[in-house]
Design a protein around this motif. Sequence first.
Motif, mmCIF file in Angstrom:
data_model
loop_
_atom_site.group_PDB
_atom_site.id
_atom_site.type_symbol
_atom_site.label_atom_id
_atom_site.label_comp_id
_atom_site.label_asym_id
_atom_site.label_seq_id
_atom_site.Cartn_x
_atom_site.Cartn_y
_atom_site.Cartn_z
ATOM 1 N N LEU A 110 -1.300 5.145 23.007
ATOM 2 C CA LEU A 110 -0.614 6.442 23.581
ATOM 3 C C LEU A 110 0.261 6.901 22.559
ATOM 4 N N ASP A 111 -0.110 8.000 22.185
ATOM 5 C CA ASP A 111 0.806 8.813 21.069
ATOM 6 C C ASP A 111 2.047 9.349 21.761
ATOM 7 N N LEU A 112 3.256 8.920 21.955
ATOM 8 C CA LEU A 112 4.505 9.419 22.558
ATOM 9 C C LEU A 112 4.810 10.866 21.967
ATOM 10 N N ILE A 113 4.255 11.348 21.048
ATOM 11 C CA ILE A 113 4.750 12.455 20.586
ATOM 12 C C ILE A 113 3.698 13.609 21.248
ATOM 13 N N SER A 114 2.363 13.384 21.040
ATOM 14 C CA SER A 114 1.499 14.560 21.464
ATOM 15 C C SER A 114 1.139 14.057 22.842
ATOM 16 N N GLY A 152 -1.230 1.596 25.496
ATOM 17 C CA GLY A 152 -2.183 2.555 25.885
ATOM 18 C C GLY A 152 -2.475 2.204 27.394
ATOM 19 N N GLY A 153 -1.939 1.454 28.229
ATOM 20 C CA GLY A 153 -2.329 1.340 29.680
ATOM 21 C C GLY A 153 -1.497 2.248 30.276
ATOM 22 N N PHE A 154 -0.378 3.116 29.598
ATOM 23 C CA PHE A 154 0.363 4.076 30.552
ATOM 24 C C PHE A 154 -0.614 5.160 30.890
ATOM 25 N N VAL A 155 -1.827 5.473 30.211
ATOM 26 C CA VAL A 155 -2.564 6.514 30.629
ATOM 27 C C VAL A 155 -4.033 5.842 31.041
ATOM 28 N N ASN A 156 -4.556 4.994 30.579
ATOM 29 C CA ASN A 156 -5.783 4.241 30.922
ATOM 30 C C ASN A 156 -5.726 2.720 30.583
ATOM 31 N N HIS A 157 -5.721 2.084 31.613
ATOM 32 C CA HIS A 157 -5.506 0.443 31.334
ATOM 33 C C HIS A 157 -6.894 -0.078 31.079
ATOM 34 N N MET A 158 -8.141 0.464 31.283
ATOM 35 C CA MET A 158 -9.344 -0.202 31.049
ATOM 36 C C MET A 158 -10.055 1.080 30.349
ATOM 37 N N PRO A 159 -9.718 1.450 28.929
ATOM 38 C CA PRO A 159 -10.692 2.494 28.203
ATOM 39 C C PRO A 159 -11.872 1.960 28.031
ATOM 40 N N PHE A 160 -13.012 2.862 27.939
ATOM 41 C CA PHE A 160 -14.400 2.556 27.671
ATOM 42 C C PHE A 160 -15.167 3.786 26.636
ATOM 43 N N MET A 161 -14.551 4.771 26.696
ATOM 44 C CA MET A 161 -15.343 5.989 26.064
ATOM 45 C C MET A 161 -16.089 5.615 24.821
ATOM 46 N N PRO A 162 -15.495 4.870 23.764
ATOM 47 C CA PRO A 162 -16.306 4.790 22.511
ATOM 48 C C PRO A 162 -17.422 3.630 22.976
ATOM 49 N N LEU A 163 -17.481 2.961 23.912
ATOM 50 C CA LEU A 163 -18.775 2.093 24.017
ATOM 51 C C LEU A 163 -20.055 2.964 24.670
ATOM 52 N N LEU A 164 -19.618 4.149 24.962
ATOM 53 C CA LEU A 164 -20.662 4.883 25.426
ATOM 54 C C LEU A 164 -21.827 5.245 24.077
#
Length: 249
Positions: A110-114, A152-164
């Motif tokens: 997670l980018d804390l700035i944006s 990154g778990g603050f917004v999504n604790h099991m990311p998958f998007m690039p795997l698509l």
Amino acid sequence: MSGISLALSGGAARGAYHLGVLQRIDEMGISVKAICGTSIGAVIGTSYAAGVKPQRQLEIFKSPEFRDIFSFNYFRKSIFKINYNTQIINELIPCESLEKLNMPMFVTALDLISGQELYYSSGKIPKLCFGSCALVPLFPPVEHEGHLLADGGFVNHMPFMPLLNYNYPIVGVNLHPINISQKQHSMYDFIKRTVYLNTYSNSQNSQKNCDSVITNDKLRDYSLVSFKHLDEMFELGYIDAKVLLKKYI
């Protein structure tokens, strides 16, 4: 030989469950073609992609040398700090950059700035991994190329998007099993529940996009910050993975 891609969730000390799953994957001869992970999932996934076996990772996490990388920070930007310029971290991740790993590896933070969720498939290790693990305010955020990286778990604790983008089944390993109903008795319980619900919808979406999800309700019984039960969680992941992974042999 069958191939899969892996989405590895965050979950701190519960990451030993990831290692049990990876151990079963190796023993079943299933080829991992790509990994996406956040927080401890990013660290373990990167180490695995660098060729470090699950059992060896477990030994490292259990070692006094690994625990020594954490120290009190006297509330200077965080409560604790991590020294990732150590020999034990070099043994855990013996590779300088993500693009040099044995397989595609995506680290999220997670980018804390944006406020953006960022995906990295290239860049320096372990800086990106520990940025992905920076659970503010326990640990300080990590500055990287104009971004201020946090867990990154603050917004999504099991990311998958690039795997698509890969033509392989996505197997998710979730260290935070979805809990629809839970009684709250104290202020601390309410805080935990609020944080949990903040990522609940993303967790559901991640699980729906996975072809299989490996998890266990018993994981809720294990602390996120205790190293006392790593062997138990390793064994739990090892057992749970067997049935679900048979379809990929």
